[in-house]
Design an enzyme around this catalytic site. Structure first.
Site, PDB file in Angstrom:
ATOM      1  N   ARG A  44       0.867  -1.180   0.000  1.00 49.30           N
ATOM      2  CA  ARG A  44       0.000   0.000   0.000  1.00 49.30           C
ATOM      3  C   ARG A  44       0.905   1.231   0.000  1.00 49.30           C
ATOM      4  NH1 ARG A  44       2.540   1.869   3.708  1.00 49.30           N
ATOM      5  NH2 ARG A  44       1.036   3.553   3.663  1.00 49.30           N
ATOM      6  N   GLY A  45       0.252   2.411  -0.069  1.00 54.14           N
ATOM      7  CA  GLY A  45       1.013   3.656  -0.229  1.00 54.14           C
ATOM      8  C   GLY A  45       1.044   3.975  -1.710  1.00 54.14           C
ATOM      9  N   ALA A  46       0.643   5.214  -2.058  1.00 52.62           N
ATOM     10  CA  ALA A  46       0.411   5.534  -3.470  1.00 52.62           C
ATOM     11  C   ALA A  46       1.595   5.220  -4.391  1.00 52.62           C
ATOM     12  CB  ALA A  46      -0.018   6.993  -3.600  1.00 52.62           C
ATOM     13  N   ARG A  87      -7.146  -0.004  -6.895  1.00 54.66           N
ATOM     14  CA  ARG A  87      -7.323   1.090  -5.928  1.00 54.66           C
ATOM     15  C   ARG A  87      -7.707   2.313  -6.745  1.00 54.66           C
ATOM     16  NH1 ARG A  87      -4.248   0.745  -0.936  1.00 54.66           N
ATOM     17  NH2 ARG A  87      -5.714   2.347  -0.250  1.00 54.66           N
ATOM     18  N   GLN A 192      -1.854   2.317   9.796  1.00 46.83           N
ATOM     19  CA  GLN A 192      -0.555   2.407   9.104  1.00 46.83           C
ATOM     20  C   GLN A 192       0.471   3.178   9.946  1.00 46.83           C
ATOM     21  OE1 GLN A 192      -3.530   3.058   7.686  1.00 46.83           O
ATOM     22  NE2 GLN A 192      -3.570   2.544   5.519  1.00 46.83           N
ATOM     23  N   ASP A 233      -1.889  11.247  -1.912  1.00 50.84           N
ATOM     24  CA  ASP A 233      -2.290  10.240  -2.900  1.00 50.84           C
ATOM     25  C   ASP A 233      -2.628  10.863  -4.245  1.00 50.84           C
ATOM     26  OD1 ASP A 233      -2.962   9.074  -0.077  1.00 50.84           O
ATOM     27  OD2 ASP A 233      -2.638   7.404  -1.453  1.00 50.84           O
ATOM     28  N   ASN A 243      -5.274  12.642   0.947  1.00 48.49           N
ATOM     29  CA  ASN A 243      -4.352  11.766   1.670  1.00 48.49           C
ATOM     30  C   ASN A 243      -5.208  10.930   2.622  1.00 48.49           C
ATOM     31  OD1 ASN A 243      -1.649  10.847   2.310  1.00 48.49           O
ATOM     32  ND2 ASN A 243      -1.858  11.895   4.262  1.00 48.49           N
ATOM     33  N   LYS A 244      -4.565  10.070   3.367  1.00 48.80           N
ATOM     34  CA  LYS A 244      -5.279   9.167   4.275  1.00 48.80           C
ATOM     35  C   LYS A 244      -6.292   9.908   5.139  1.00 48.80           C
ATOM     36  CE  LYS A 244      -4.973   5.623   4.414  1.00 48.80           C
ATOM     37  NZ  LYS A 244      -5.912   4.827   3.584  1.00 48.80           N
TER      38      LYS A 244
HETATM   39  O1  MRU Z   1      -4.452   3.148   2.050  1.00 50.45           O
HETATM   40  P1  MRU Z   1      -2.974   3.376   1.928  1.00 50.45           P
HETATM   41  O2  MRU Z   1      -2.181   2.776   3.046  1.00 50.45           O
HETATM   42  O3  MRU Z   1      -2.467   3.003   0.571  1.00 50.45           O
HETATM   43  O4  MRU Z   1      -2.823   4.960   2.071  1.00 50.45           O
HETATM   44  C1  MRU Z   1      -1.549   5.524   2.082  1.00 50.45           C
HETATM   45  C2  MRU Z   1      -1.556   6.992   2.279  1.00 50.45           C
HETATM   46  O5  MRU Z   1      -2.583   7.610   2.378  1.00 50.45           O
HETATM   47  C3  MRU Z   1      -0.230   7.677   2.216  1.00 50.45           C
HETATM   48  O6  MRU Z   1      -0.178   8.754   3.100  1.00 50.45           O
HETATM   49  C4  MRU Z   1      -0.010   8.185   0.789  1.00 50.45           C
HETATM   50  O7  MRU Z   1      -0.191   7.144  -0.118  1.00 50.45           O
HETATM   51  C5  MRU Z   1       1.319   8.786   0.594  1.00 50.45           C
HETATM   52  S1  MRU Z   1       2.586   7.572   0.556  1.00 50.45           S
HETATM   53  C6  MRU Z   1       4.016   8.304   0.042  1.00 50.45           C
END
Ligand code: MRU
Length: 342
Positions: A44-46, A87, A192, A233, A243-244
């Site tokens: 996970r993470g963009a 996603r 996370q 994201d 973002n999250k």
């Molecule tokens: O649902 P996730 O864990 O994929 O969400 C991740 C986030 O929101 C991060 O803050 C974002 O992707 C930036 S990662 C460099």
């Protein structure tokens, strides 16, 4: 510890669902496994999702047996579309998949396309690490010796190909000799922050304190938190940033308390086609993430639950966006998309 690696004929992915207690890597030779790895939040993470999408497609190019270029292209297009449905908020997945799609025009038959796809996926991975190091260098000057920096979710090495965006800025400041401390918000419901950010920083020897998301206002009011740095994201042309979920709340509190609020992200996730954050698609995930903590059900059976995985911070709440091309200061006034022309 790393999120993903390309091994020539396989992709190695860390199962982030098992962190922090268990560090298990899976080696995948079938693209479908990589697809489910993204869908099921193993990775996970963009930026990491984008890299996984690209490597998954490169793997698929090896899996698809057809020697007819037309048939091969048709099948690869279908697979790329399948990756695009895993996603929906993080923009880098679509950028990476478009780059992979453009490889379908490579001459040299199926073999030429396969080789080009492998090279492109590795390039996307390597570029991401380089971008994150540059973001780190560009942002570290904003952090002062002695600062307590708050972050939300995980925008670290495990959310990217390596080094991280928000944590990249923190790492670069530490590498410059600054003594800083990080407050990591746990990031309900998927945790996370608790499971991944706290682990990354702890392993690096960077002082980290875990707080629940709802404690951020308390520590801002008390004057403990000096700066906030988070990842992103997707960023709309006007600088509104997804973002999250929970990031928006922190940004409102930061504004109230006069605390600088920074986004650290690559310019590649600026979506110039979206005028404002209202147009950013927000992924809504399974309600079980809210109803359960681990295997423990914490909500009554049958009640209504919502689980938007992201929220949008308005550009006016953002002090600056730290990118590999430099700072986008006051995006609330200047917007963000101008930097794409730089
Ligand atoms: O649902 P996730 O864990 O994929 O969400 C991740 C986030 O929101 C991060 O803050 C974002 O992707 C930036 S990662 C460099």
């Amino acid at each position: 510890m790393y999120a993903i690696k390309w091994n020539g004929d396989s992709v190695v992915i860390l199962d982030q669902r098992l962190l922090p207690l268990n560090e298990t890597y899976h080696t995948y030779t079938n693209y479908m496994d990589v697809l489910y790895s993204i869908k099921d939040m193993e990775i996970r993470g963009a930026p990491a999702i984008g890299v996984a999408g690209a490597m998954g497609v490169a793997l698929a190019a090896k899996n698809v047996a057809s020697e007819s270029v037309d048939e091969f292209r048709q099948e690869m297009n279908r697979i790329i579309d399948a990756f695009a449905s895993t996603r929906k908020t993080g923009f880098f997945l679509f950028i990476a998949l478009n780059r992979m799609k453009s490889m379908l025009d490579t001459p040299g038959g199926v073999r030429g396309i396969r080789d080009a796809m492998e090279a492109e996926a590795v390039k996307i991975y390597e570029e991401d690490i380089e971008i994150n190091r540059t973001i780190g260098r560009n942002g570290s000057g904003l952090i002062q010796d002695g600062d307590v920096v708050m972050t939300h979710c995980n925008a670290g090495a495990l959310a990217t190909a390596g080094y991280g965006t928000a944590l990249g800025v923190i790492r670069a400041a530490v590498e410059e000799g600054k003594k800083i401390e990080v407050y990591a918000c746990e990031t309900r419901p998927y945790l996370q922050g608790a499971r991944i950010t706290a682990l990354e920083l702890f392993r690096d020897g960077i002082p980290v304190t875990l707080i629940t998301d709802s404690m951020s206002g308390h520590f801002m009011k008390a004057g403990v938190i000096k700066k906030i740095v988070v990842g992103a994201d997707r960023i709309a042309a006007n600088g509104d940033t997804a973002n999250k979920v929970g990031t928006y709340t922190h940004s409102v509190l930061a504004r109230e308390h006069g605390i600088p609020f920074y986004i650290a992200a690559s310019v590649t996730i600026i979506d110039p086609d979206l005028k404002s954050g209202e147009e950013i698609p927000i992924e809504e995930r399974t309600v079980d993430e809210v109803a359960f903590v681990g295997r423990e059900q914490i909500a009554p059976e049958g009640i209504s639950i919502r689980n938007p995985s992201f929220d949008v911070t308005p550009a006016k709440n953002i002090t600056a966006i730290i990118t590999e091309k430099g700072l986008i200061e006051n995006p609330g006034v200047n917007g963000a998309s101008w930097i794409l022309k730089k």
